[in-house]
Design a protein around this motif. Structure first.
Motif, PDB file in Angstrom:
ATOM      1  N   VAL A 155       0.757  -1.061  -0.092  1.00 38.70           N
ATOM      2  CA  VAL A 155       0.144  -0.056   0.193  1.00 38.70           C
ATOM      3  C   VAL A 155       0.767   1.333   0.018  1.00 38.70           C
ATOM      4  CG1 VAL A 155      -1.790  -1.216   1.139  1.00 38.70           C
ATOM      5  CG2 VAL A 155      -0.144   0.164   2.364  1.00 38.70           C
ATOM      6  N   GLN A 156       0.408   2.317  -0.614  1.00 35.88           N
ATOM      7  CA  GLN A 156       1.045   3.580  -0.470  1.00 35.88           C
ATOM      8  C   GLN A 156      -0.049   4.765  -0.545  1.00 35.88           C
ATOM      9  OE1 GLN A 156       3.455   4.143  -4.107  1.00 35.88           O
ATOM     10  NE2 GLN A 156       2.109   2.543  -5.002  1.00 35.88           N
ATOM     11  N   ALA A 157       0.396   5.942   0.098  1.00 34.64           N
ATOM     12  CA  ALA A 157      -0.303   7.200   0.192  1.00 34.64           C
ATOM     13  C   ALA A 157       0.703   8.141   0.144  1.00 34.64           C
ATOM     14  CB  ALA A 157      -1.150   7.178   1.194  1.00 34.64           C
ATOM     15  N   TYR A 158      -0.082   9.502  -0.368  1.00 35.90           N
ATOM     16  CA  TYR A 158       0.717  10.824  -0.353  1.00 35.90           C
ATOM     17  C   TYR A 158      -0.086  11.829  -0.027  1.00 35.90           C
ATOM     18  CZ  TYR A 158      -1.114  11.780  -5.202  1.00 35.90           C
ATOM     19  OH  TYR A 158      -1.719  12.077  -6.431  1.00 35.90           O
ATOM     20  N   TYR A 159       0.254  12.806   0.673  1.00 40.77           N
ATOM     21  CA  TYR A 159      -0.377  14.248   0.647  1.00 40.77           C
ATOM     22  C   TYR A 159       0.336  15.366   0.061  1.00 40.77           C
ATOM     23  CZ  TYR A 159      -2.549  18.039   2.838  1.00 40.77           C
ATOM     24  OH  TYR A 159      -3.182  19.585   2.848  1.00 40.77           O
ATOM     25  N   LYS A 192       4.634   4.413   2.488  1.00 41.83           N
ATOM     26  CA  LYS A 192       4.565   3.344   1.903  1.00 41.83           C
ATOM     27  C   LYS A 192       4.751   2.198   2.846  1.00 41.83           C
ATOM     28  CE  LYS A 192       6.938   4.875  -2.504  1.00 41.83           C
ATOM     29  NZ  LYS A 192       7.927   4.768  -3.316  1.00 41.83           N
ATOM     30  N   SER A 193       4.098   1.119   2.796  1.00 45.39           N
ATOM     31  CA  SER A 193       3.962  -0.290   3.420  1.00 45.39           C
ATOM     32  C   SER A 193       3.823  -1.402   2.613  1.00 45.39           C
ATOM     33  CB  SER A 193       3.393  -0.150   4.611  1.00 45.39           C
ATOM     34  OG  SER A 193       3.159  -1.166   5.650  1.00 45.39           O
ATOM     35  N   GLU A 212       7.549  -3.739   6.359  1.00 48.24           N
ATOM     36  CA  GLU A 212       8.360  -2.557   6.603  1.00 48.24           C
ATOM     37  C   GLU A 212       7.473  -1.227   6.308  1.00 48.24           C
ATOM     38  OE1 GLU A 212       9.826  -1.353   1.989  1.00 48.24           O
ATOM     39  OE2 GLU A 212      10.786  -3.106   2.897  1.00 48.24           O
ATOM     40  N   VAL A 213       7.937  -0.291   6.527  1.00 50.25           N
ATOM     41  CA  VAL A 213       7.109   1.242   6.448  1.00 50.25           C
ATOM     42  C   VAL A 213       7.978   2.290   6.013  1.00 50.25           C
ATOM     43  CG1 VAL A 213       7.223   2.076   8.848  1.00 50.25           C
ATOM     44  CG2 VAL A 213       5.355   2.808   7.272  1.00 50.25           C
ATOM     45  N   GLN A 214       7.882   3.105   4.953  1.00 56.77           N
ATOM     46  CA  GLN A 214       8.694   4.158   4.538  1.00 56.77           C
ATOM     47  C   GLN A 214       7.896   5.513   4.738  1.00 56.77           C
ATOM     48  OE1 GLN A 214      10.605   3.624   0.575  1.00 56.77           O
ATOM     49  NE2 GLN A 214      10.424   1.296   0.900  1.00 56.77           N
ATOM     50  N   GLY A 215       8.713   6.348   5.174  1.00 57.17           N
ATOM     51  CA  GLY A 215       8.074   7.556   5.202  1.00 57.17           C
ATOM     52  C   GLY A 215       9.255   8.546   4.251  1.00 57.17           C
ATOM     53  N   LEU A 216       8.493   9.187   3.101  1.00 58.27           N
ATOM     54  CA  LEU A 216       9.590   9.954   2.000  1.00 58.27           C
ATOM     55  C   LEU A 216       8.932  11.009   1.924  1.00 58.27           C
ATOM     56  CD1 LEU A 216       9.768   6.789  -0.357  1.00 58.27           C
ATOM     57  CD2 LEU A 216      11.260   7.491   1.303  1.00 58.27           C
ATOM     58  N   TRP A 217       9.830  12.047   1.508  1.00 61.94           N
ATOM     59  CA  TRP A 217       9.619  13.529   0.849  1.00 61.94           C
ATOM     60  C   TRP A 217       9.955  13.147  -0.451  1.00 61.94           C
ATOM     61  CZ3 TRP A 217      13.482  16.019  -1.808  1.00 61.94           C
ATOM     62  CH2 TRP A 217      12.869  17.422  -2.189  1.00 61.94           C
ATOM     63  N   SER A 218       8.991  13.567  -1.331  1.00 59.87           N
ATOM     64  CA  SER A 218       9.142  13.390  -2.730  1.00 59.87           C
ATOM     65  C   SER A 218       8.940  14.859  -3.470  1.00 59.87           C
ATOM     66  CB  SER A 218       7.818  12.546  -3.269  1.00 59.87           C
ATOM     67  OG  SER A 218       7.732  12.491  -4.617  1.00 59.87           O
ATOM     68  N   HIS A 219       9.684  15.157  -4.397  1.00 62.27           N
ATOM     69  CA  HIS A 219      10.061  16.291  -5.062  1.00 62.27           C
ATOM     70  C   HIS A 219       9.924  16.053  -6.595  1.00 62.27           C
ATOM     71  CE1 HIS A 219      10.903  20.493  -6.079  1.00 62.27           C
ATOM     72  NE2 HIS A 219      11.951  20.003  -6.891  1.00 62.27           N
ATOM     73  N   GLN A 230      11.761   1.605   7.962  1.00 66.48           N
ATOM     74  CA  GLN A 230      11.749   1.050   9.181  1.00 66.48           C
ATOM     75  C   GLN A 230      11.350  -0.535   8.942  1.00 66.48           C
ATOM     76  OE1 GLN A 230      13.214   1.798  12.344  1.00 66.48           O
ATOM     77  NE2 GLN A 230      12.892  -0.380  12.625  1.00 66.48           N
ATOM     78  N   ASP A 231      12.090  -1.587   9.091  1.00 70.96           N
ATOM     79  CA  ASP A 231      11.909  -2.992   9.283  1.00 70.96           C
ATOM     80  C   ASP A 231      11.218  -3.307  10.388  1.00 70.96           C
ATOM     81  OD1 ASP A 231      12.851  -3.040   6.632  1.00 70.96           O
ATOM     82  OD2 ASP A 231      14.668  -4.082   7.188  1.00 70.96           O
TER      83      ASP A 231
END
Length: 264
Positions: free
Chosen positions: A82-86, A96-97, A111-118, A132-133
């Motif tokens: 799954v994934q999401a953005y704001y 993302k997870s 796992e879960v990811q927190g990302l800044w996207s440009h 983070q695993d």
């Protein structure tokens, strides 16, 4: 309208539009003339609203790309992706997870990811953040990668990970939607995982660690709701396959999947 009395010759001989800059008196008025009639606070809010609409109003989006049951030899399993953005068109916060496991056993990986996207182009985003695993030898990773649409409409997600233990790994995912009808879509998908070194505690060998290739056939009752069926083959490679055999696992697994893809 009666055009008989119009002087078309005079209209044709009108002077051309000046090509020079505007005259100085064009800038002699107030910067925001409407402030005097509507009020500066209301007009400032209105201008800010227009800027948000033009530059990309922040929105929230969530998608379960894969939420599936996996039938296979031995214990059947499950998988989520799954994934999401704001954010707006240029900058976003991505979450993302993904993970998988077998029924009746502890979760194999999560796992879960927190990302800044440009945005770095019309079709590509540069992403950086933290992963983070949540299972096994838990690790925290720095992440840098790209996500977007490659030529011929391949959706690509590629990332490199550097863990707090110094492990350097990478992942490349690609999928392609092939429309059979307006609602029936065949989706080939592939994933490759790499490691720069052996990581025995994780059962990961240097080089190509694992590969996945599959086909999923989904039916879109609506664009936001689409069940699917498919098949996917997983392989462990090189030293990773040796680690799997030593642990009593099969380095090659075939999964028959039934799942749901949805977004909002």
């Amino acid at each position: 309208m009666n055009h008989a009395g119009m002087d078309h010759a005079a209209m044709a001989n009108d002077a051309p539009i000046p090509q020079g800059p505007p005259p100085p008196e064009a800038f002699s008025g107030p910067t925001f003339a409407a402030d005097a009639f509507v009020g500066p606070e209301k007009m400032a809010a209105s201008r800010a609203s227009v800027v948000r609409a033009v530059s990309g109003m922040p929105v929230f989006w969530f998608q379960a790309d894969r939420a599936e049951y996996r039938a296979r030899e031995g214990r059947d399993g499950y998988l989520w992706d799954v994934q999401a953005y704001y954010g707006g068109d240029i900058d976003k916060l991505w979450l993302k997870s993904e993970g998988e496991g077998s029924f009746g056993e502890p979760v194999e990986s999560a796992e879960v990811q927190g990302l800044w996207s440009h945005a770095i182009g019309p079709w590509w985003d540069l992403q950086a953040g933290v992963r983070q695993d949540l299972t096994g030898a838990e690790r925290t990773h720095a992440v840098i990668g790209v996500q977007g649409l490659a030529p011929y409409l391949f959706e690509v997600d590629a990332a490199a990970f550097l863990s707090t233990k110094g492990d350097l790994t990478a992942r490349l995912e690609a999928e392609l939607d092939q429309r059979i009808t307006q609602r029936l879509i065949l989706q080939p998908r592939a994933e490759l995982n790499f490691a720069a070194q052996d990581i025995p505690e994780l059962g990961v060998g240097a080089g190509l660690d694992s590969a996945e290739a599959g086909l999923r056939l989904r039916y879109e009752f609506t664009r936001e709701f689409a069940p699917y069926v498919g098949i996917e083959q997983e392989w462990k490679a090189g030293r990773s396959a040796d680690y799997a055999r030593a642990a009593g696992e099969d380095p090659s697994v075939t999964n028959y999947v039934v799942g749901l893809r949805f977004w909002f």
